[in-house]
Design an enzyme around this catalytic site. Structure first.
Site, PDB file in Angstrom:
ATOM      1  N   TRP A 141       0.836  -1.197   0.000  1.00 20.89           N
ATOM      2  CA  TRP A 141       0.000   0.000   0.000  1.00 20.89           C
ATOM      3  C   TRP A 141       0.873   1.250   0.000  1.00 20.89           C
ATOM      4  O   TRP A 141       1.804   1.370   0.785  1.00 20.89           O
ATOM      5  CB  TRP A 141      -0.899  -0.014   1.230  1.00 20.89           C
ATOM      6  CG  TRP A 141      -1.794   1.173   1.376  1.00 20.89           C
ATOM      7  CD1 TRP A 141      -2.594   1.735   0.414  1.00 20.89           C
ATOM      8  CD2 TRP A 141      -1.998   1.949   2.569  1.00 20.89           C
ATOM      9  NE1 TRP A 141      -3.292   2.814   0.948  1.00 20.89           N
ATOM     10  CE2 TRP A 141      -2.946   2.948   2.261  1.00 20.89           C
ATOM     11  CE3 TRP A 141      -1.485   1.880   3.851  1.00 20.89           C
ATOM     12  CZ2 TRP A 141      -3.381   3.892   3.210  1.00 20.89           C
ATOM     13  CZ3 TRP A 141      -1.921   2.806   4.798  1.00 20.89           C
ATOM     14  CH2 TRP A 141      -2.858   3.799   4.473  1.00 20.89           C
ATOM     15  N   TYR A 194      -4.570  -0.848  -5.318  1.00 21.22           N
ATOM     16  CA  TYR A 194      -3.300  -0.161  -5.117  1.00 21.22           C
ATOM     17  C   TYR A 194      -2.721   0.210  -6.476  1.00 21.22           C
ATOM     18  O   TYR A 194      -2.206  -0.631  -7.210  1.00 21.22           O
ATOM     19  CB  TYR A 194      -2.310  -1.040  -4.341  1.00 21.22           C
ATOM     20  CG  TYR A 194      -2.741  -1.401  -2.931  1.00 21.22           C
ATOM     21  CD1 TYR A 194      -3.781  -0.728  -2.289  1.00 21.22           C
ATOM     22  CD2 TYR A 194      -2.102  -2.415  -2.237  1.00 21.22           C
ATOM     23  CE1 TYR A 194      -4.165  -1.058  -1.010  1.00 21.22           C
ATOM     24  CE2 TYR A 194      -2.488  -2.755  -0.947  1.00 21.22           C
ATOM     25  CZ  TYR A 194      -3.521  -2.081  -0.339  1.00 21.22           C
ATOM     26  OH  TYR A 194      -3.910  -2.423   0.940  1.00 21.22           O
TER      27      TYR A 194
END
Length: 316
Positions: free
Chosen positions: A21, A54
């Site tokens: 992330w 992401y």
């Protein structure tokens, strides 16, 4: 590296796991990301985490490419579904259509036949929960998903999910991925007790509070450390509220304890999280190989009761 069982399953995951992330496919170049994943694997980390959202799939591509160097059975990989992946009305959520399409798209980007854990990245109030869990059950039965997880669900939502699974004899939720660290302890009141009693592990993200718990940010200092997350416009929107004088004062006191123990502040923060047996892994977001080396040293660190009591006093 030490390992823990994931919930009530027989699967074992490393106490430290590596996520993607805000890093891979974004602020970290692909070469550095690959070297960091390689370093993690060499340290015994067998648990890697990503998500379709992401950087709209870019992180999955980076992680999948790096992991292809290793035998598939030697690592555990998780990805997620919920957030928008396009502009269409059905390009989001946990409907059967979106979940199936995104599961297949994630596997294609990862270059894999299956993922070990598939998380519902948030709760979808617009889709009946039985529709979502039946769809994931289909993915389990087809061999594309091995275990069912959720992320950032409330205790009530997790309880609802368990009830639906039991009613229709579906695979139960075995892992929850919440935010948890010394400066954010919300899951302790309801989510951890509910999960512990139902065989659900926590795999917690942001264990270092976006870097605040590394000790690199100090009260009264002008500016922020060069190259830190607070100076990165692509990821610093999540750190602002954590840099209060009150939090930084706590970190200063905690750093003194870490110094006494001969460990880094980051290692203290992660070891504190791992004090709870219901937490299977602390998910770190290392952007350089040396960071994962540092974080991995927290595995196996047992904090004495008197140290835990002093930490509690500081955090209170």
């Amino acid at each position: 590296m030490e390992y823990r069982r994931l919930g009530r399953t027989g699967l074992k995951v490393s106490e430290i796991s590596l996520g993607s992330w805000l890093t891979y496919g974004n602020s970290v170049d692909d070469g550095t990301a690959a070297r960091t994943i390689e370093q993690a694997y060499e340290l015994g980390i067998n648990f890697f985490d990503t998500a379709n959202v992401y950087m709209r799939g870019a992180a999955e591509e980076v992680v999948g490419k790096a992991l292809r160097a290793y035998p598939r059975e030697s690592y555990v990989l998780a990805t997620k579904v919920f957030w928008p992946m396009g502009d269409g009305v059905n390009d989001r959520g946990l409907s059967r259509k979106h979940v199936l399409e995104q599961a297949n798209a994630s596997l294609k980007r990862l270059g894999l036949d299956y993922v070990d854990i598939y998380y519902c990245h948030r709760y979808d109030k617009e889709t009946p929960l039985d529709e979502t869990l039946r769809t994931i059950e289909d993915l389990v039965r087809s061999g594309k998903v091995l275990y069912v997880g959720v992320s950032e669900w409330t205790a009530a939502q997790i309880q609802e999910g368990l009830g639906v699974a039991d009613k229709y004899l579906l695979d139960r939720i075995v892992v929850n991925q919440p935010q948890y660290h010394m400066l954010n302890r919300q899951i302790e009141k309801e989510i951890i007790p509910l999960s512990d009693s139902n065989g659900i592990s926590q795999v917690v993200f942001s264990p270092l509070a976006q870097g605040v718990l590394t000790g690199k940010y100090r009260r009264g200092e002008d500016g922020t450390p060069s190259g830190s997350r607070a100076t990165d416009s692509s990821s610093n929107m999540f750190i602002g509220g954590l840099l209060s004088d009150g939090n930084l004062e706590k970190v200063e006191s905690l750093t003194s304890i870490a110094d006494e123990l001969g460990i880094s502040m980051a290692q203290l923060a992660i070891a504190w999280i791992l004090r709870l047996p219901g937490i299977a892994s602390a998910l770190v977001g290392a952007s350089r190989p040396e960071q994962i080396v540092e974080n991995a040293k927290a595995s196996g660190v047992k904090l004495p009761e008197d140290i835990l009591a002093r930490i509690e006093d500081i955090l209170a």
